[in-house]
Design a protein around this motif. Structure first.
Motif, PDB file in Angstrom:
ATOM      1  N   UNK A   1       6.736  84.455  39.527  1.00 55.31           N
ATOM      2  CA  UNK A   1       7.672  84.203  38.447  1.00 55.31           C
ATOM      3  C   UNK A   1       9.010  84.863  38.779  1.00 55.31           C
ATOM      4  N   UNK A   2      10.076  84.101  38.616  1.00 47.57           N
ATOM      5  CA  UNK A   2      11.422  84.624  38.842  1.00 47.57           C
ATOM      6  C   UNK A   2      12.106  84.816  37.490  1.00 47.57           C
ATOM      7  N   UNK A   3      12.683  86.001  37.295  1.00 49.70           N
ATOM      8  CA  UNK A   3      13.256  86.382  36.021  1.00 49.70           C
ATOM      9  C   UNK A   3      14.746  86.659  36.169  1.00 49.70           C
ATOM     10  N   UNK A   4      15.512  86.132  35.234  1.00 51.37           N
ATOM     11  CA  UNK A   4      16.938  86.438  35.102  1.00 51.37           C
ATOM     12  C   UNK A   4      17.090  87.308  33.869  1.00 51.37           C
ATOM     13  N   UNK A   5      17.664  88.495  34.055  1.00 51.57           N
ATOM     14  CA  UNK A   5      17.944  89.407  32.953  1.00 51.57           C
ATOM     15  C   UNK A   5      19.453  89.423  32.754  1.00 51.57           C
ATOM     16  N   UNK A   6      19.900  88.954  31.615  1.00 51.94           N
ATOM     17  CA  UNK A   6      21.339  88.787  31.383  1.00 51.94           C
ATOM     18  C   UNK A   6      21.767  89.511  30.119  1.00 51.94           C
ATOM     19  N   UNK A   7      22.847  90.286  30.251  1.00 46.59           N
ATOM     20  CA  UNK A   7      23.358  90.970  29.079  1.00 46.59           C
ATOM     21  C   UNK A   7      24.585  91.795  29.385  1.00 46.59           C
ATOM     22  N   UNK A  20      11.270  97.522  31.779  1.00 46.93           N
ATOM     23  CA  UNK A  20      10.882  97.694  33.176  1.00 46.93           C
ATOM     24  C   UNK A  20       9.388  97.479  33.429  1.00 46.93           C
ATOM     25  N   UNK A  21       8.490  97.941  32.559  1.00 46.81           N
ATOM     26  CA  UNK A  21       7.069  97.661  32.826  1.00 46.81           C
ATOM     27  C   UNK A  21       6.770  96.168  32.970  1.00 46.81           C
ATOM     28  N   UNK A  22       7.559  95.319  32.304  1.00 50.87           N
ATOM     29  CA  UNK A  22       7.387  93.876  32.437  1.00 50.87           C
ATOM     30  C   UNK A  22       7.993  93.350  33.726  1.00 50.87           C
ATOM     31  N   UNK A  23       9.245  93.692  34.023  1.00 49.78           N
ATOM     32  CA  UNK A  23       9.979  93.037  35.114  1.00 49.78           C
ATOM     33  C   UNK A  23       9.864  93.720  36.471  1.00 49.78           C
ATOM     34  N   UNK A  24       9.358  94.942  36.540  1.00 52.12           N
ATOM     35  CA  UNK A  24       9.416  95.696  37.791  1.00 52.12           C
ATOM     36  C   UNK A  24       8.665  95.050  38.947  1.00 52.12           C
ATOM     37  N   UNK A  25       7.632  94.281  38.662  1.00 52.13           N
ATOM     38  CA  UNK A  25       6.876  93.652  39.746  1.00 52.13           C
ATOM     39  C   UNK A  25       7.204  92.162  39.907  1.00 52.13           C
ATOM     40  N   UNK A  26       8.279  91.725  39.264  1.00 52.44           N
ATOM     41  CA  UNK A  26       8.687  90.317  39.324  1.00 52.44           C
ATOM     42  C   UNK A  26       9.893  90.139  40.248  1.00 52.44           C
ATOM     43  N   UNK A  27      10.005  88.962  40.810  1.00 55.37           N
ATOM     44  CA  UNK A  27      11.221  88.563  41.514  1.00 55.37           C
ATOM     45  C   UNK A  27      12.282  88.417  40.427  1.00 55.37           C
ATOM     46  N   UNK A  28      13.402  89.133  40.553  1.00 57.66           N
ATOM     47  CA  UNK A  28      14.349  89.174  39.453  1.00 57.66           C
ATOM     48  C   UNK A  28      15.781  89.330  39.942  1.00 57.66           C
ATOM     49  N   UNK A  29      16.703  89.007  39.049  1.00 59.64           N
ATOM     50  CA  UNK A  29      18.111  89.294  39.259  1.00 59.64           C
ATOM     51  C   UNK A  29      18.752  89.520  37.902  1.00 59.64           C
ATOM     52  N   UNK A  72      22.407  79.880  38.223  1.00 55.75           N
ATOM     53  CA  UNK A  72      21.107  79.322  37.861  1.00 55.75           C
ATOM     54  C   UNK A  72      20.693  78.177  38.774  1.00 55.75           C
ATOM     55  N   UNK A  73      21.658  77.419  39.244  1.00 54.47           N
ATOM     56  CA  UNK A  73      21.350  76.357  40.207  1.00 54.47           C
ATOM     57  C   UNK A  73      20.830  76.963  41.507  1.00 54.47           C
ATOM     58  N   UNK A  74      21.431  78.078  41.925  1.00 55.05           N
ATOM     59  CA  UNK A  74      21.035  78.747  43.167  1.00 55.05           C
ATOM     60  C   UNK A  74      19.713  79.518  43.012  1.00 55.05           C
ATOM     61  N   UNK A  75      19.582  80.286  41.950  1.00 55.87           N
ATOM     62  CA  UNK A  75      18.436  81.192  41.786  1.00 55.87           C
ATOM     63  C   UNK A  75      17.182  80.514  41.219  1.00 55.87           C
ATOM     64  N   UNK A  76      17.359  79.522  40.375  1.00 56.51           N
ATOM     65  CA  UNK A  76      16.260  78.784  39.751  1.00 56.51           C
ATOM     66  C   UNK A  76      15.218  79.695  39.089  1.00 56.51           C
ATOM     67  N   UNK A  77      15.635  80.502  38.099  1.00 57.74           N
ATOM     68  CA  UNK A  77      14.662  81.375  37.436  1.00 57.74           C
ATOM     69  C   UNK A  77      13.689  80.587  36.566  1.00 57.74           C
ATOM     70  N   UNK A  98      18.325  73.467  33.307  1.00 55.07           N
ATOM     71  CA  UNK A  98      17.591  73.620  34.570  1.00 55.07           C
ATOM     72  C   UNK A  98      16.098  73.860  34.364  1.00 55.07           C
ATOM     73  N   UNK A  99      15.631  73.851  33.109  1.00 54.68           N
ATOM     74  CA  UNK A  99      14.203  73.962  32.835  1.00 54.68           C
ATOM     75  C   UNK A  99      13.653  75.371  32.687  1.00 54.68           C
ATOM     76  N   UNK A 100      14.525  76.368  32.581  1.00 53.01           N
ATOM     77  CA  UNK A 100      14.057  77.747  32.407  1.00 53.01           C
ATOM     78  C   UNK A 100      13.598  77.973  30.970  1.00 53.01           C
ATOM     79  N   UNK A 101      12.620  78.821  30.808  1.00 52.04           N
ATOM     80  CA  UNK A 101      12.222  79.297  29.487  1.00 52.04           C
ATOM     81  C   UNK A 101      13.167  80.432  29.114  1.00 52.04           C
ATOM     82  N   UNK A 102      13.396  80.619  27.824  1.00 56.39           N
ATOM     83  CA  UNK A 102      14.324  81.647  27.377  1.00 56.39           C
ATOM     84  C   UNK A 102      13.653  82.571  26.361  1.00 56.39           C
TER      85      UNK A 102
END
Length: 149
Positions: A1-7, A20-29, A72-77, A98-102
């Motif tokens: 699972x690839x995650x985008x964290x935006x804020x 962090x306990x959720x995202x630390x083991x995920x592919x993320x940006x 989002x086109x490049x990373x495809x989270x 692009x079909x990402x869940x939010x």
């Protein structure tokens, strides 16, 4: 699972970092402001810098919408998570294309009134999370998970 964290930087970024306990083991940006707190907290993370100020700034909304499309086109989270503020809006709307869940997390300091960003993304968000039961009167489809703190 690839995650985008935006804020935004500051408290919004702190909210996301506390997950962090959720995202630390995920592919993320990350997508946030190029400010000292963000550079410090995210020094070993993949970060895209967005344009600020964002609140009620049409010029930066346009720039951040273009950035959202490009990133989002490049990373495809698979999923985009935000706790605000305004930079979340273009990332959520373009992300849906692009079909990402939010997943949107309304900030802790809002107990009975919505944020502008919350109001704007609520209609298209897959999971809308609040931290106070009173906020379910404002956002009937929200899930109250209690405090992140």
């Amino acid at each position: 699972m690839k995650v985008c964290l935006v804020g935004s930087s500051g408290g919004h970024l702190t909210h996301l970092y506390m997950l962090k306990p959720f995202w630390q083991d995920k592919d993320r940006f990350w997508v946030t402001f190029d400010k000292e707190d963000a550079r410090s907290i995210l020094k070993n993370e993949d970060v895209y810098n967005c344009y600020f100020p964002t609140n009620r700034n049409i010029k930066n909304l346009i720039k951040n919408t273009a950035l959202a499309f490009k990133v989002l086109k490049h990373e495809k989270p698979d999923v985009i998570i935000s706790s605000g503020a305004a930079v979340a809006v273009p990332f959520f709307y373009i992300g849906k294309i692009f079909g990402a869940k939010t997943i949107y997390i309304e900030v802790f300091d809002r107990i009975d009134k919505p944020t502008l960003t919350g109001k704007l993304v609520y209609p298209i968000t897959d999971k809308f999370i609040v931290q106070w039961e009173e906020m379910k009167k404002v956002y009937p489809k929200a899930i109250n998970l209690g405090s992140i703190f």
